[in-house]
Design an enzyme around this catalytic site. Sequence first.
Site, short mmCIF file in Angstrom:
data_model
loop_
_atom_site.label_atom_id
_atom_site.label_comp_id
_atom_site.label_asym_id
_atom_site.label_seq_id
_atom_site.Cartn_x
_atom_site.Cartn_y
_atom_site.Cartn_z
N ARG A 69 56.67 -7.61 36.29
CA ARG A 69 56.31 -8.92 35.74
C ARG A 69 56.77 -9.08 34.29
O ARG A 69 56.96 -10.18 33.82
CB ARG A 69 54.80 -9.11 35.82
CG ARG A 69 54.26 -9.32 37.20
CD ARG A 69 52.99 -10.04 37.09
NE ARG A 69 53.22 -11.33 36.49
CZ ARG A 69 53.20 -11.59 35.19
NH1 ARG A 69 52.99 -10.61 34.33
NH2 ARG A 69 53.42 -12.79 34.73
N ARG A 80 49.41 -15.23 36.76
CA ARG A 80 50.27 -14.72 35.70
C ARG A 80 51.38 -15.71 35.30
O ARG A 80 52.55 -15.39 35.26
CB ARG A 80 50.88 -13.38 36.08
CG ARG A 80 49.94 -12.35 36.64
CD ARG A 80 48.92 -11.82 35.66
NE ARG A 80 49.49 -11.09 34.55
CZ ARG A 80 49.83 -9.80 34.59
NH1 ARG A 80 49.70 -9.13 35.71
NH2 ARG A 80 50.32 -9.20 33.51
N ARG A 140 53.36 2.96 38.09
CA ARG A 140 53.88 1.97 37.14
C ARG A 140 53.30 2.18 35.74
O ARG A 140 53.86 1.71 34.76
CB ARG A 140 53.54 0.55 37.63
CG ARG A 140 54.29 0.15 38.89
CD ARG A 140 54.10 -1.30 39.19
NE ARG A 140 54.29 -2.07 37.97
CZ ARG A 140 53.47 -3.07 37.60
NH1 ARG A 140 52.45 -3.41 38.36
NH2 ARG A 140 53.69 -3.74 36.50
N CYS A 147 50.67 -11.59 40.75
CA CYS A 147 50.39 -10.22 41.23
C CYS A 147 48.94 -10.22 41.70
O CYS A 147 48.25 -11.23 41.65
CB CYS A 147 50.65 -9.20 40.13
SG CYS A 147 49.46 -9.30 38.81
N ASP A 206 42.40 -4.11 30.52
CA ASP A 206 43.08 -3.01 31.21
C ASP A 206 42.19 -1.78 31.35
O ASP A 206 42.60 -0.82 32.01
CB ASP A 206 44.37 -2.61 30.47
CG ASP A 206 45.42 -3.70 30.58
OD1 ASP A 206 46.43 -3.61 29.87
OD2 ASP A 206 45.20 -4.66 31.35
N LYS A 257 53.19 2.18 27.75
CA LYS A 257 54.04 1.32 28.61
C LYS A 257 54.12 -0.08 28.01
O LYS A 257 55.20 -0.65 27.90
CB LYS A 257 53.43 1.24 29.99
CG LYS A 257 53.97 0.08 30.84
CD LYS A 257 53.35 0.00 32.22
CE LYS A 257 52.09 -0.76 32.29
NZ LYS A 257 52.19 -2.23 32.41
N ASN A 258 52.98 -0.62 27.58
CA ASN A 258 52.94 -2.02 27.14
C ASN A 258 53.46 -2.23 25.73
O ASN A 258 53.58 -3.36 25.27
CB ASN A 258 51.52 -2.59 27.29
CG ASN A 258 51.15 -2.78 28.76
OD1 ASN A 258 52.02 -2.64 29.63
ND2 ASN A 258 49.90 -3.02 29.02
C1 EPZ Z 1 49.80 -8.10 29.00
O1 EPZ Z 1 50.08 -8.94 30.10
C2 EPZ Z 1 49.79 -6.68 29.53
N1 EPZ Z 1 51.11 -6.36 30.07
C3 EPZ Z 1 48.72 -6.57 30.62
O2 EPZ Z 1 48.68 -5.22 31.04
C4 EPZ Z 1 47.36 -6.93 29.99
O3 EPZ Z 1 46.38 -6.88 31.00
C5 EPZ Z 1 47.44 -8.33 29.39
O4 EPZ Z 1 48.51 -8.41 28.43
C6 EPZ Z 1 46.15 -8.71 28.68
O5 EPZ Z 1 45.87 -7.77 27.67
C7 EPZ Z 1 52.11 -6.03 29.22
O6 EPZ Z 1 51.93 -6.01 28.00
C8 EPZ Z 1 53.43 -5.70 29.83
P1 EPZ Z 1 48.62 -12.39 28.86
P2 EPZ Z 1 50.43 -10.50 29.86
O7 EPZ Z 1 49.81 -13.26 28.73
O8 EPZ Z 1 51.09 -10.67 28.56
C9 EPZ Z 1 47.17 -16.45 30.87
C10 EPZ Z 1 48.56 -3.47 32.61
O9 EPZ Z 1 47.68 -3.17 33.40
N2 EPZ Z 1 48.51 -16.96 30.51
O10 EPZ Z 1 47.99 -11.86 27.61
O11 EPZ Z 1 51.14 -10.97 31.09
C11 EPZ Z 1 47.23 -15.33 31.90
O12 EPZ Z 1 47.27 -15.86 33.21
C12 EPZ Z 1 48.96 -4.92 32.44
O13 EPZ Z 1 49.17 -2.67 31.86
C13 EPZ Z 1 48.82 -18.28 30.84
O14 EPZ Z 1 48.01 -19.01 31.41
O15 EPZ Z 1 49.00 -11.15 29.79
C14 EPZ Z 1 45.97 -14.56 31.63
O16 EPZ Z 1 44.88 -15.19 32.27
C15 EPZ Z 1 48.21 -5.83 33.40
N3 EPZ Z 1 50.05 -18.77 30.51
C16 EPZ Z 1 45.80 -14.68 30.11
O17 EPZ Z 1 46.60 -15.81 29.72
C17 EPZ Z 1 50.99 -17.99 29.86
O18 EPZ Z 1 52.10 -18.49 29.57
C18 EPZ Z 1 46.26 -13.46 29.32
O19 EPZ Z 1 47.55 -13.13 29.78
C19 EPZ Z 1 50.66 -16.65 29.56
C20 EPZ Z 1 49.41 -16.16 29.88
#
Ligand code: EPZ
Length: 419
Positions: free
Chosen positions: A93, A122, A398, A117, A306, A22-23
């Site tokens: 998202r 996020r 999802r 979420c 995850d 998915k990701n």
């Molecule tokens: C991706 O989400 C994945 N989703 C998530 O999978 C996964 O948990 C996550 O990466 C971490 O590996 C997809 O790829 C669609 P991040 P993403 O940006 O990109 C903070 C699942 O279960 N952050 O790496 O949204 C954020 O709040 C899902 O399949 C900021 O502060 O995660 C978090 O604490 C859940 N500002 C950390 O960074 C930003 O602009 C990592 O988030 C972006 C992120």
Amino acid sequence: MESIVIQGGIPLQGSVESSGAKNAALPLLAAAILADGPVTFHRIPHLNDISTMTNLLAWQGADVTYDDQDRLTIDTRAANKPEAPYEMVKTMRASSLVLGPLLVRFGEARVSLPGGCAIGARPIDLHLKALEVMGAEISVEHGDVIAKAPNGLHGGRIFFDQVTVTGTENILMAAVLAKGETVLENAAREPEVVNLADSLRALGAKIEGDGTDTITIQGVERISGGDIFTIADRIETATYLAAGLITGGDVTVSKTDPKLLDAFLARVKEAGAIVETGDDFIRCAAPKRLQAVNIHTMPHPGFPTDLQAQFMAMMCVAEGTSLVSETIFENRFMHVQELVRMGADIQLDGHTAVIKGVEKLSAAPVMATDLRASASLVLAGVAAQGETVVSRVYHIDRGYERIEEKMRSLGANIERHYI
Ligand code: EPZ
């Protein structure tokens, strides 16, 4: 409302195939916006988030078709609406992933600001800051990100204050058609980022360094259509391996890649699992009883956030006490209280859960709160003696394609009830 009903306590045995990730699929679909020709996707999973993304691309004016071999082809050449409205994307998202591609192609974009979420706020501030470095004018109005780049986007040096997977992917895609060189520092190293870079290179992009924390992109005039292949879903793979381990069984996942799961496999070996791997399969057989192991979630190649909930479910029945620390998201312990309802002994101390293993979990009605929490409840359900009912299973749909069918093929007594 749909629920999943499980009669647990059966050791799961046998083999199941991994779906496409998915990701990986979500950014790959967004990348079609950049292509100056039709893109055929191989191994796109049938999940709610994927439908949301393909419906959005069709709404923007792209031609979206599935052929009789279930291959998806998307041609965005006729697309003329650089938008992602709230009504269309509020359940997904990852809609932020279309922002970079739309902006660099159309010079403007209006994308609904993703809501938070269950697992955290996020934010996408790092995505927006990076686009401003590349020349975008960004504002937020009425819940939408309004981005303008009247002179197009130009390259630059971008340092991510925090590792962000979709942030890296969004800016990587924007940089492909930007003018000049873009360097991403402190970039995400996830396999899904590498899958995206490989795919973009196959269409003509100039990208180096993906899989490391520094990615360099030379902007090009255009990239063509072509064929794109999604990697195996490493999170789904590990979830089924965990289902075998938590029930004292022996499960093989095929059409997957052991290289995607180094950290997870190291931990389950520490917990006593017998692990066998080949080019495209992983087998995990349970020991007499799993041993307690500590985990600490980190960006790749560390232990994936995850898989935190699924690993915790296993530790609930392990021998000894384990510590599970969640360092990526601020609220990713929603499954803890539900596992406690099933007899688990878990104490929370800030971002660390202390799990004292118990002999057996007891079946109970529980509620899913987010995608991976619901997976951990299904794992607890197949392990617990008696009937577990997991409600709000739209969360699980999802991220897990045909979960009951795949679990039944391993011997689980599991059904979906429409009540
Ligand atoms: C991706 O989400 C994945 N989703 C998530 O999978 C996964 O948990 C996550 O990466 C971490 O590996 C997809 O790829 C669609 P991040 P993403 O940006 O990109 C903070 C699942 O279960 N952050 O790496 O949204 C954020 O709040 C899902 O399949 C900021 O502060 O995660 C978090 O604490 C859940 N500002 C950390 O960074 C930003 O602009 C990592 O988030 C972006 C992120």
